[in-house]
Write a protein that holds these residues in place. Structure first.
Motif, PDB file in Angstrom:
ATOM      1  N   SER A   1       4.869   1.167   0.001  1.00 38.12           N
ATOM      2  CA  SER A   1       5.718   0.548   1.023  1.00 38.12           C
ATOM      3  C   SER A   1       5.288  -0.894   1.232  1.00 38.12           C
ATOM      4  O   SER A   1       4.116  -1.244   1.051  1.00 38.12           O
ATOM      5  CB  SER A   1       5.623   1.319   2.341  1.00 38.12           C
TER       6      SER A   1
ATOM      7  N   ILE B   1      -6.061   0.469   2.161  1.00 38.14           N
ATOM      8  CA  ILE B   1      -6.264   1.396   1.053  1.00 38.14           C
ATOM      9  C   ILE B   1      -7.242   0.807   0.037  1.00 38.14           C
ATOM     10  O   ILE B   1      -7.164  -0.380  -0.310  1.00 38.14           O
ATOM     11  CB  ILE B   1      -4.928   1.715   0.353  1.00 38.14           C
TER      12      ILE B   1
ATOM     13  N   GLY C   1      -7.066   5.008  -4.151  1.00 40.33           N
ATOM     14  CA  GLY C   1      -5.770   5.295  -3.555  1.00 40.33           C
ATOM     15  C   GLY C   1      -5.875   5.927  -2.181  1.00 40.33           C
ATOM     16  O   GLY C   1      -4.872   6.346  -1.606  1.00 40.33           O
ATOM     17  N   LEU C   2      -7.102   5.984  -1.645  1.00 35.67           N
ATOM     18  CA  LEU C   2      -7.344   6.594  -0.332  1.00 35.67           C
ATOM     19  C   LEU C   2      -7.718   5.512   0.685  1.00 35.67           C
ATOM     20  O   LEU C   2      -8.109   4.408   0.309  1.00 35.67           O
ATOM     21  CB  LEU C   2      -8.482   7.612  -0.444  1.00 35.67           C
TER      22      LEU C   2
ATOM     23  N   PRO D   1       0.832  -1.208   0.000  1.00 37.94           N
ATOM     24  CA  PRO D   1       0.000   0.000   0.000  1.00 37.94           C
ATOM     25  C   PRO D   1       0.865   1.255   0.000  1.00 37.94           C
ATOM     26  O   PRO D   1       1.859   1.345   0.721  1.00 37.94           O
ATOM     27  CB  PRO D   1      -0.797  -0.140   1.302  1.00 37.94           C
ATOM     28  N   ARG D   2       0.486   2.193  -0.831  1.00 37.19           N
ATOM     29  CA  ARG D   2       1.205   3.481  -0.910  1.00 37.19           C
ATOM     30  C   ARG D   2       2.700   3.285  -1.154  1.00 37.19           C
ATOM     31  O   ARG D   2       3.532   4.074  -0.715  1.00 37.19           O
ATOM     32  CB  ARG D   2       0.975   4.287   0.370  1.00 37.19           C
TER      33      ARG D   2
ATOM     34  N   HIS E   1      -5.001   2.405   7.423  1.00 40.49           N
ATOM     35  CA  HIS E   1      -3.938   1.557   6.893  1.00 40.49           C
ATOM     36  C   HIS E   1      -4.389   0.667   5.755  1.00 40.49           C
ATOM     37  O   HIS E   1      -3.553   0.088   5.059  1.00 40.49           O
ATOM     38  CB  HIS E   1      -3.331   0.704   8.003  1.00 40.49           C
TER      39      HIS E   1
END
Length: 237
Positions: free
Chosen positions: A86, A170, A175-176, A83-84, A168
């Motif tokens: 990482s 997503i 993407g939120l 996610p994001r 945490h």
């Protein structure tokens, strides 16, 4: 990995079972050193920072990341270990760790066990002759209330939500952080899969209600953002 583990064993604690408990605790610390996102020196954080490679990590890291890739395909991308940008395999590795401990105890002769990692549970056998385990599912906001009580023998129970760690999970469509649901509890024979499905269902939001019905052996109970609840047709309450 940010969770307290507890073992509830309703069998005689033989020498073999006692040794399995000790070995399991050692193994959990080893897995924490590899997979914890809370430790700067863990393998997953070093991988995220580009300080090591999968080939340089112990084989179990590749095993877990392969399972994460399979989980992403099984959930049409609603589960992701990145996610994001990482690396965070927590949505799988927690259930995988609990299930691993359960297998170790079973192999040592413990047939009636309840392994808990902060609400991710693997149940085996029964609490006493003829009686299934009973698990209360806490309301994600009204923490002194239960949403349901699950009954089962050989069963994994996993809950994902925003109560303990918000933002945490997503939604890959936006993407939120996912926000349609407050919590999702998934039950099924294997906690590794139940954990993945709970994470994916939380990301899906309202779509999860029909999606979980396509997963043989797995059921879900959700609390929506407006406080309503729904459950799949076979949820074991």
């Amino acid at each position: 990995m940010g969770r307290v583990f507890s073992f509830d064993i309703h069998d005689p604690v033989t020498r073999e079972v006692g040794r399995a408990i000790t070995d399991s605790v050692v193994w959990l610390h080893e897995m924490d050193a590899l997979f914890s996102t809370f430790r700067a020196d863990s393998a997953v954080n070093r991988l995220s920072r580009g300080e090591t490679t999968v080939d340089q990590c112990p084989d179990v890291v590749r095993e877990v990341l392969t399972l994460c890739d399979e989980a992403a395909r099984d959930t049409e991308g609603f589960f992701t270990a990145a996610p994001r940008g990482s690396l965070d395999p927590s949505g799988l590795v927690m259930g995988w760790s609990v299930e691993g401990v359960s297998r170790k105890l079973y192999a040592a002769g413990a047939r009636n066990t309840y392994i808990d990692a902060g609400g991710d549970l693997q149940l085996r056998g029964e609490t006493s002759p003829g009686l299934p385990w009973r698990v209360g599912i806490a309301h994600p906001v009204l923490r002194d209330q239960l949403v349901a009580v699950v009954h089962g023998h050989d069963l994994g129970v996993a809950t994902s939500g925003s109560a303990e760690r918000s933002g945490h999970i997503i939604d890959p469509r936006t993407g939120l952080p996912a926000s349609d649901l407050l919590s999702v509890t998934v039950t099924g024979p294997h906690l590794t899969q139940a954990d993945v499905f709970a994470t994916a269902a939380f990301a899906m939001g309202d779509l999860a209600r029909s999606w979980i019905e396509t997963k043989d052996g797995y059921e879900a109970l959700a609390v929506t953002a407006d406080g309503e609840t729904w459950q799949s047709s076979g949820f074991p309450s």
